[in-house]
Design a protein around this motif. Structure first.
Motif, short mmCIF file in Angstrom:
data_model
loop_
_atom_site.label_atom_id
_atom_site.label_comp_id
_atom_site.label_asym_id
_atom_site.label_seq_id
_atom_site.Cartn_x
_atom_site.Cartn_y
_atom_site.Cartn_z
N ASP A 151 7.39 10.69 1.31
CA ASP A 151 6.20 10.79 0.50
C ASP A 151 6.77 10.66 -1.14
N SER B 133 3.70 12.16 -2.34
CA SER B 133 3.88 13.93 -3.66
C SER B 133 4.93 14.21 -4.35
N LEU C 82 -1.69 1.92 -8.98
CA LEU C 82 -1.54 2.71 -7.99
C LEU C 82 -2.81 3.53 -7.35
N SER D 236 9.87 5.08 -0.86
CA SER D 236 8.77 4.13 -1.77
C SER D 236 9.75 3.27 -3.25
N ALA E 156 1.21 -1.43 -0.25
CA ALA E 156 0.07 -0.08 0.18
C ALA E 156 0.96 1.34 0.37
N ILE E 157 0.90 2.43 -1.03
CA ILE E 157 1.51 3.15 -1.20
C ILE E 157 0.73 4.21 -1.44
N GLU E 158 0.79 4.98 -0.17
CA GLU E 158 -0.48 6.08 0.13
C GLU E 158 0.30 7.58 -0.11
N ALA E 159 -0.61 8.78 -0.46
CA ALA E 159 0.16 10.37 -0.05
C ALA E 159 1.03 10.52 -0.60
#
Ligand code: PA5
Length: 357
Positions: free
Chosen positions: A96, A52, A172, A124, A47-50
């Motif tokens: 991020d 920027s 994603l 990530s 899970a790769i979130e946020a």
């Protein structure tokens, strides 16, 4: 002294090409299809979130896919894409950031260094490689590894190196499903291949005609910011690596603010320049006007100016139509110089020297 190959002599072209660059290029449409349908299928993404910002770190043939991503995604992804061609990463890279570490061989020291830095900063990271040290490090660190087929030159693996970045971003949720557009692009360049491939005769073959124009000249390739800039850079690199010849590139509108002033001296050297202007229907109308005016300003100073328009439907098809035309032109230019397009002994020598402690 190398012997020039007649571009209509298919056997001659193949004889010179010890590593099968011509065949690999003919396989680009299939490469793109494999890349969009299969290559990333088994890659597990955490899970790769946020996110920027996105960084693609790589060099040479492994970096150009990053530029393609940067240009293609500019109007589609709400975060910036930066291409890093260095040992170190920009200061903004942190937790991020999504970093694609891309190295065809997996052994390019700048990319390995940037990979380690990305990991240390908590970004990530996703590795795209055939294996090598990058493959080992990614497996050891348990990070997503896109394993691409080995066996060709990095610059001939653009489909494998670029398209997985699109597929990952699609998975994603940062890009829409691109299967249809990529498949259409692959179909379009397959048709184009019949017109510009080695079996198409010179009178009908734009890439062969371009090679003749560039022969014994200094190629200068001009693209446009945000559209064909990446293609201009690609043509330059392909002419360097395949034809073993110099080439230079720049972009509109920036070049209107400096480079166009430099077409007065030395006159005899300027007459050796053959200028390629890459055109695209999506270029800003004011840039199109700039191109027309610029052509008039410098037309008498240089050997000649050739405009090459993109073709096909959709951004990917138009970008790849120009890339394909330039890739073939660079192989034909190699044949005119009578040089084997595949080996890049100077790069190999440099890497070897650097490896000596
Ligand atoms: O085309 C080439 O061989 C080079 O531009 C390489 O791509 C560059 O040296 C980086 O190597 P790699 O793609 O294996 O990371």
């Amino acid at each position: 002294m190398e012997q020039q190959i007649d571009l209509n002599n298919y056997e001659g072209l193949c004889r010179l090409d010890s590593t099968g660059m011509m065949d690999t290029l003919a396989g680009l449409p299939a490469q793109c299809l494999l890349a969009v349908r299969d290559i990333c299928g088994s890659v597990e993404l955490p899970a790769i979130e946020a996110i920027s910002n996105i960084v693609v770190t790589g060099l040479g043939g492994s970096a150009i896919g990053g530029d393609l991503l940067r240009v293609y995604s500019a109007g589609r992804i709400p975060v910036p894409v930066t291409v890093n061609r260095d040992y170190v990463l920009p200061a903004f890279v942190g937790p991020d950031t999504l970093v694609f570490a891309v190295s065809y061989s997996g052994n390019t020291e700048e990319t390995l260094s940037a990979y380690e830095e990305a990991r240390a900063r908590g970004a990530s990271v996703i590795a795209i490689t055939t294996g090598g040290k990058l493959g080992e490090m990614a497996a050891g660190d348990d990070i997503p590894l896109v394993k691409i087929p080995a066996g060709c030159a990095p610059r001939a693996a653009t489909g494998y190196l670029f398209i997985p970045t699109l597929v990952i971003l699609q998975r994603l949720g940062m890009l829409p499903d691109l299967t249809v557009e990529t498949t259409a692009m692959a179909g379009f360049i397959k048709e184009l291949q019949e017109k510009i491939g080695p079996e198409s005769p010179g009178e009908e073959n734009v890439s062969k005609q371009i090679a003749h124009k560039l022969y014994k000249k200094i190629p200068v390739i001009w693209g446009v910011s945000g559209t064909t800039e990446v293609v201009a850079q690609r043509w330059k690199g392909q002419i360097n690596e395949n034809a073993k010849a110099p080439a230079y590139w720049n972009v509109f509108p920036e070049l209107n603010h400096n480079e166009i002033v430099g077409f007065e001296y030395p006159r005899e050297i300027l007459k050796k320049i053959h200028l390629i202007i890459l055109r695209d229907e999506q270029d800003h109308p004011r840039v199109q006007k700039r191109i027309e005016i610029t052509r008039d300003i410098i037309k008498d100073a240089v050997d000649g100016i050739t405009e090459v328009w993109s073709s096909g439907d959709g951004d990917l098809a138009r970008l790849f139509s120009l890339i394909y035309t330039g890739d073939y032109a660079s192989l034909y230019l190699a044949a005119l110089y009578g040089i084997d397009p595949g080996p890049v002994k100077v790069i190999d020598f440099l890497k070897w020297e650097l490896a000596v402690e």
